[in-house]
Design an enzyme around this catalytic site. Structure first.
Site, PDB file in Angstrom:
ATOM      1  N   LYS A 199       0.856  -1.187   0.000  1.00 42.56           N
ATOM      2  CA  LYS A 199       0.000   0.000   0.000  1.00 42.56           C
ATOM      3  C   LYS A 199       0.888   1.233   0.000  1.00 42.56           C
ATOM      4  O   LYS A 199       1.722   1.415   0.886  1.00 42.56           O
ATOM      5  CB  LYS A 199      -0.906  -0.002   1.226  1.00 42.56           C
ATOM      6  CG  LYS A 199      -1.755   1.252   1.330  1.00 42.56           C
ATOM      7  CD  LYS A 199      -2.795   1.155   2.404  1.00 42.56           C
ATOM      8  CE  LYS A 199      -3.551   2.468   2.527  1.00 42.56           C
ATOM      9  NZ  LYS A 199      -4.607   2.389   3.545  1.00 42.56           N
ATOM     10  N   LYS A 254      -2.158  -1.510  -3.879  1.00 46.09           N
ATOM     11  CA  LYS A 254      -3.038  -0.347  -3.809  1.00 46.09           C
ATOM     12  C   LYS A 254      -2.212   0.933  -3.877  1.00 46.09           C
ATOM     13  O   LYS A 254      -1.194   1.010  -3.181  1.00 46.09           O
ATOM     14  CB  LYS A 254      -3.800  -0.406  -2.490  1.00 46.09           C
ATOM     15  CG  LYS A 254      -4.691   0.774  -2.213  1.00 46.09           C
ATOM     16  CD  LYS A 254      -5.261   0.668  -0.832  1.00 46.09           C
ATOM     17  CE  LYS A 254      -6.065   1.924  -0.590  1.00 46.09           C
ATOM     18  NZ  LYS A 254      -6.459   2.069   0.783  1.00 46.09           N
TER      19      LYS A 254
HETATM   20  C1  PBG Z   1      -7.156   3.680   5.544  1.00 41.63           C
HETATM   21  C2  PBG Z   1      -7.607   3.384   4.172  1.00 41.63           C
HETATM   22  C3  PBG Z   1      -7.485   4.283   3.121  1.00 41.63           C
HETATM   23  C4  PBG Z   1      -8.049   3.677   2.027  1.00 41.63           C
HETATM   24  C5  PBG Z   1      -8.519   2.421   2.409  1.00 41.63           C
HETATM   25  N1  PBG Z   1      -8.215   2.254   3.750  1.00 41.63           N
HETATM   26  C6  PBG Z   1      -6.951   5.673   3.108  1.00 41.63           C
HETATM   27  C7  PBG Z   1      -5.609   5.942   3.574  1.00 41.63           C
HETATM   28  O1  PBG Z   1      -4.752   5.079   3.667  1.00 41.63           O
HETATM   29  O2  PBG Z   1      -5.397   7.107   3.897  1.00 41.63           O
HETATM   30  C8  PBG Z   1      -8.137   4.349   0.689  1.00 41.63           C
HETATM   31  C9  PBG Z   1      -9.155   3.848  -0.249  1.00 41.63           C
HETATM   32  C10 PBG Z   1      -9.493   4.756  -1.367  1.00 41.63           C
HETATM   33  O3  PBG Z   1      -8.881   5.814  -1.606  1.00 41.63           O
HETATM   34  O4  PBG Z   1     -10.434   4.404  -2.067  1.00 41.63           O
HETATM   35  N2  PBG Z   1      -6.990   2.705   6.410  1.00 41.63           N
END
Ligand code: PBG
Length: 334
Positions: A199, A254
């Protein structure tokens, strides 16, 4: 003597029937996971301006959408809470409240639609005041091992409510092992873990943070001290390797389209079930682009989906899941 050109690749593109026959990849409704935002209350549907077409739903409204997913053949949904003040606090205690919003949503879903898969987010950003995925020290740095202890409580709380897969999206080191051990020793041997393994610290999460209300106070570090540097892809393989060793059942890359090379490497290196997250910013760009007449939404969203499949995704998390399922259903009728 061979004639010019040596072969005519266009023959296999000449008609619709042959294009369909030689298509190397397919998007199936079974590939889709629909992320949904939930909020306290009854009969509430709050618009999300930065995420056109998506709403924050109270649990009763969530059930209506869940039924639709089931009817369309979407196998699973993913829940994300908007936690309103004063329930956010420094130690994120609401994250493991057994009567909290997410546990109640899970129970309602499992009661009404036991066959619909429920994935839940394991991270503290919706529950902390600063919007970080973990607990911060006085300098604003997120403390790894202390955060893991709370993530474990959150995962147990969700498993206890009936979640099928808990999905740590926090990027702390060692959290998969801690969560797997705790699930097993508490009898949740069949609760799965879908790890957000690679991520990245991405600007494409903007609309999501708007939707959950967790945007405002991230401070000078942002999330770069735990989420990955977009410049790296070898490191993604290490992240995935560790999460698999620690007990992840599914791994994720992601965001989606900007990281297809990473997705491809992860799938080909480990050959494990691999998810792509078509994140909020990617979805919003297509939506707003089409609303402004720049591109054809149906065409570009389906192209996006097939690109994930081509790169090796087994499952695709997308806010467009319902629309994609409807498009696939129409194609099947044709
Ligand atoms: C946070 C989380 C995020 C997303 C999924 N879980 C945001 C972040 O890491 O700040 C992002 C998903 C998206 O942008 O659609 N735990």
């Amino acid at each position: 003597m061979a004639s010019f050109p040596l072969s005519r690749l266009r023959r296999n593109r000449r008609h619709d029937f042959i294009r369909r026959i030689v298509s190397e990849n397919h998007v199936r409704v079974e590939d889709l996971v629909y992320p949904i935002f939930v909020v306290e209350g009854e009969n509430r549907e709050l618009e999300i301006t930065s995420l056109p077409g998506q709403k924050r739903l109270s649990i009763d409204r969530l059930l209506v959408v869940a039924k639709k997913c089931l009817e369309l053949g979407i196998p699973a949904i993913a829940l994300f809470p908007m936690i309103e003040s004063p329930k956010t606090n420094k130690m994120a205690a609401e994250a493991y409240n057994p009567n909290g919003l997410i546990p109640r949503a899970i129970k309602a879903l499992k009661h009404e639609f036991p066959s619909l898969g429920v994935f839940t987010d394991i991270a503290l950003d919706a529950y902390t005041v600063d919007g970080h995925d973990g607990i911060s020290d006085d300098t604003g740095y997120v403390i790894n091992d202390l955060t893991n202890e709370i993530l474990v409580k959150q995962a147990l709380c969700h498993a206890n409510a009936g979640a099928d897969f808990v999905c740590p999206s926090d990027m702390m080191d060692g959290r998969i092992l801690k969560i797997r051990e705790a699930l097993d020793s508490n009898g949740f041997i069949d609760t799965g873990i879908m790890a957000y393994s690679a991520k990245y610290a991405s600007g494409f999460y903007g609309p999501f943070r708007d939707a959950t209300g967790a945007a405002s106070n991230l401070g000078k570090f942002g999330k770069q001290t735990y989420q990955m540097n977009p410049a790296n892809s070898n490191e993604a393989l290490h992240e995935v390797y560790q999460d698999l060793e620690e007990g992840a059942d599914i791994v994720m890359v992601k965001p989606g389209l900007p990281y297809l090379d990473v997705l491809y490497r992860v799938k080909h290196e480990f050959k494990k079930p691999t998810a792509a997250y078509h994140v909020s910013g990617e979805y919003a760009l297509l939506k707003m682009g089409s609303q402004n007449g720049l591109l054809d939404y149906e065409r570009t969203i389906m192209e996006t989906m097939i690109c994930f499949k081509r790169a090796g995704a087994d499952l695709i998390w997308t806010y467009a899941a319902i629309e994609v399922a409807e498009i696939i259903a129409m194609q099947d009728v044709k």
